[in-house]
Design an enzyme around this catalytic site. Structure first.
Site, PDB file in Angstrom:
ATOM      1  N   ASP A 103      45.003  10.955  87.355  1.00 27.82           N
ATOM      2  CA  ASP A 103      45.056  11.444  88.754  1.00 27.82           C
ATOM      3  C   ASP A 103      43.986  12.497  89.035  1.00 27.82           C
ATOM      4  OD1 ASP A 103      46.440  13.462  87.329  1.00 27.82           O
ATOM      5  OD2 ASP A 103      48.104  13.594  88.756  1.00 27.82           O
ATOM      6  N   ASP A 106      52.525  13.831  90.879  1.00 26.32           N
ATOM      7  CA  ASP A 106      53.944  14.192  90.845  1.00 26.32           C
ATOM      8  C   ASP A 106      54.474  14.543  92.226  1.00 26.32           C
ATOM      9  OD1 ASP A 106      53.250  13.971  88.224  1.00 26.32           O
ATOM     10  OD2 ASP A 106      53.494  16.100  87.737  1.00 26.32           O
ATOM     11  N   HIS A 137      46.921  10.954  82.988  1.00 28.30           N
ATOM     12  CA  HIS A 137      45.688  11.746  82.943  1.00 28.30           C
ATOM     13  C   HIS A 137      44.548  11.057  83.691  1.00 28.30           C
ATOM     14  CE1 HIS A 137      47.219  14.982  80.410  1.00 28.30           C
ATOM     15  NE2 HIS A 137      47.962  14.044  79.857  1.00 28.30           N
ATOM     16  N   SER A 177      60.115  18.185  87.143  1.00 25.22           N
ATOM     17  CA  SER A 177      61.117  19.058  87.772  1.00 25.22           C
ATOM     18  C   SER A 177      60.425  20.026  88.732  1.00 25.22           C
ATOM     19  CB  SER A 177      61.919  19.813  86.715  1.00 25.22           C
ATOM     20  OG  SER A 177      61.069  20.479  85.820  1.00 25.22           O
ATOM     21  N   GLY A 188      61.017  20.593  81.604  1.00 25.26           N
ATOM     22  CA  GLY A 188      60.001  20.548  80.542  1.00 25.26           C
ATOM     23  C   GLY A 188      59.955  19.217  79.817  1.00 25.26           C
ATOM     24  N   GLU A 194      50.822  24.811  92.737  1.00 20.07           N
ATOM     25  CA  GLU A 194      50.688  24.750  91.267  1.00 20.07           C
ATOM     26  C   GLU A 194      49.307  25.238  90.833  1.00 20.07           C
ATOM     27  OE1 GLU A 194      52.558  23.200  88.606  1.00 20.07           O
ATOM     28  OE2 GLU A 194      54.146  22.203  89.736  1.00 20.07           O
TER      29      GLU A 194
HETATM   30  C1  GLA Z   1      51.331  16.101  84.671  1.00 18.22           C
HETATM   31  C2  GLA Z   1      50.552  16.479  85.927  1.00 18.22           C
HETATM   32  C3  GLA Z   1      50.103  15.231  86.695  1.00 18.22           C
HETATM   33  C4  GLA Z   1      49.390  14.230  85.787  1.00 18.22           C
HETATM   34  C5  GLA Z   1      50.207  13.992  84.509  1.00 18.22           C
HETATM   35  C6  GLA Z   1      49.481  13.124  83.509  1.00 18.22           C
HETATM   36  O1  GLA Z   1      52.537  15.497  85.040  1.00 18.22           O
HETATM   37  O2  GLA Z   1      51.343  17.277  86.758  1.00 18.22           O
HETATM   38  O3  GLA Z   1      49.291  15.605  87.777  1.00 18.22           O
HETATM   39  O4  GLA Z   1      48.101  14.663  85.484  1.00 18.22           O
HETATM   40  O5  GLA Z   1      50.574  15.204  83.863  1.00 18.22           O
HETATM   41  O6  GLA Z   1      49.298  11.864  84.019  1.00 18.22           O
END
Ligand code: GLA
Length: 403
Positions: free
Chosen positions: A60, A196, A58, A151, A146, A184
């Site tokens: 990024d 990600d 949390h 994924s 999930g 997204e």
């Molecule tokens: C999910 C989001 C990422 C990041 C994480 C928490 O994976 O896709 O961008 O914020 O939660 O670190």
């Protein structure tokens, strides 16, 4: 999204020793399915990995620091070009049916929800490359769905890799990640950050990546050979993930606004502490997590480079506590798994929740000689305590799709 094909595997521990064999089996599968679906030859096969985040959750979307690694589970696609603007996708793990749409008219599909990752990604890609034509695609994936192992990002990046190769686009990994994130944010409706997609595109085999989400610069650190990248899926059914995620993001932005800053990255702990009385307690806690988590991600990079396991262990422990108490994104099962694993590791390894939270997985760095012991203790205690059977993955850090 591609379903977790692994959940059908009989054993509870899924080893990664035979990475090459696994990749080969996936390639064979998509090729065979492609010929069966489209009665024509496959032009190319490509793959993009899922990810695990070692520390920095949390952060990024607050322009902060993250330390993920790409993993040896991912999405594999067989593809060939078409002369028209039609895209036909067969996702082996989702529907026994081809999803079809035109690049000239991309709309949200309420029925086959997984197809929106393809639709959104291609809509975003077409802003940069409007000349691309259609494709026939077969997709299969083995990232547990999930579970917080990305994924969806691996799906988006695999699609982008396929089109980049089919149409010889000059798309690089960073831009691919930004396009995946745009899909997204703007099409699927999740306000995720860049971590990600970026690690799926740019991960380096055997390494974790310290990514600065403000300017997208990064630095890599080798994961020592004597450590196993150990992931345990709690198999907690996640609920309200998107709404709670988006709420956390809003709360962080509220605090940044309070200080007149563009993101929490620009706020120091000293500044936050002086404003404690003016902020709602919940907002203060959210911001305290983010600011302290950035520090821990940077410290963990240093500790990895100097092989300081005790420092890694402490940072991961504090990260988990902060995500549990200040950011409030863990569950009792995830906290339980962290306690169970931590009781064996002590300061010889690290363990914490990983990803967005609300269930999903924990990540541990486990010295190789403790792997059997940690596996044993999880199998004997987790199900007994929570009535859920865990899935354990011994992973390795893999190469991103655009490296
Ligand atoms: C999910 C989001 C990422 C990041 C994480 C928490 O994976 O896709 O961008 O914020 O939660 O670190």
């Amino acid at each position: 999204m591609p379903k977790n094909v692994l959940k059908h595997a009989p054993q509870s521990v899924l080893e990664s020793q035979d990475d090459e064999q696994q990749a080969f089996a996936q390639q064979l599968l998509v090729k065979k399915l492609f010929v069966a679906q489209f009665q024509s030859a496959v032009e190319l096969v490509c793959h993009a990995p899922g990810r695990v985040n070692l520390i920095g959750d949390h952060t990024d979307y607050n322009d902060g620091f993250v330390l993920p690694a790409a993993i040896n589970f991912g999405t594999t696609i067989a593809a060939s070009r078409r002369e028209d603007k039609i895209v036909k996708v067969y996702a082996h793990d989702c529907d026994q049916q081809i999803n079809e749409f035109s690049l000239d008219d991309i709309s949200f599909d309420q029925q086959m929800m997984w197809s929106n990752y393809v639709r959104g990604t291609l809509q975003a890609l077409m802003k940069k490359y409007p000349e691309i034509k259609g494709a026939n695609l077969v997709v299969t994936g083995n990232v547990p769905q999930g579970a917080g192992l990305s994924s969806s990002a691996s799906f988006e990046i695999a699609i982008l890799k396929a089109f980049t190769q089919l149409y010889h686009l000059d798309l690089n990994g960073i831009n691919a990640a930004l396009i995946g994130q745009q899909a997204e944010n703007d099409f699927v409706g999740c306000n995720c950050g860049i971590m990600d997609q970026l690690i799926s595109a740019m991960g380096q085999q055997g390494h974790a990546m310290l990514l600065d989400c403000k300017d997208l610069s990064f630095e890599e650190a080798a994961i020592p050979d004597d450590l196993t990248l150990f992931i345990v899926n709690s198999n907690v059914k996640r609920g309200l993930v998107d709404s709670e995620y988006n709420l956390r993001r809003q709360q962080c932005e509220q605090v940044a606004n309070h200080f007149g800053k563009s993101a929490l990255r620009e706020v120091t702990m000293a500044q936050l502490n002086t404003a404690k009385e003016q902020l709602e307690p919940v907002l203060f806690k959210r911001a305290r997590h983010v600011i302290s988590e950035n520090e821990r991600a940077l410290n963990t990079l240093k500790a990895l480079n100097s092989n300081d396991m005790a420092a890694i262990s402490l940072a991961m422990k504090e990260s988990h506590i902060s995500l549990r108490d200040d950011f409030e994104v863990t569950t009792k099962e995830i906290d339980g798994l962290v306690d169970i694993i931590g009781s064996v590791l002590g300061i010889d390894g690290g363990v914490r929740m990983t990803g967005g939270g609300f269930g999903g997985c924990v990540v541990a760095l486990v010295p190789n000689h403790l792997v059997a012991k940690v596996t044993g203790v999880i199998n004997s205690k987790y199900q007994q305590a929570f009535g859920l059977s865990p899935s354990i993955y011994h992973c390795s850090a893999s190469q991103g799709a655009f490296r």
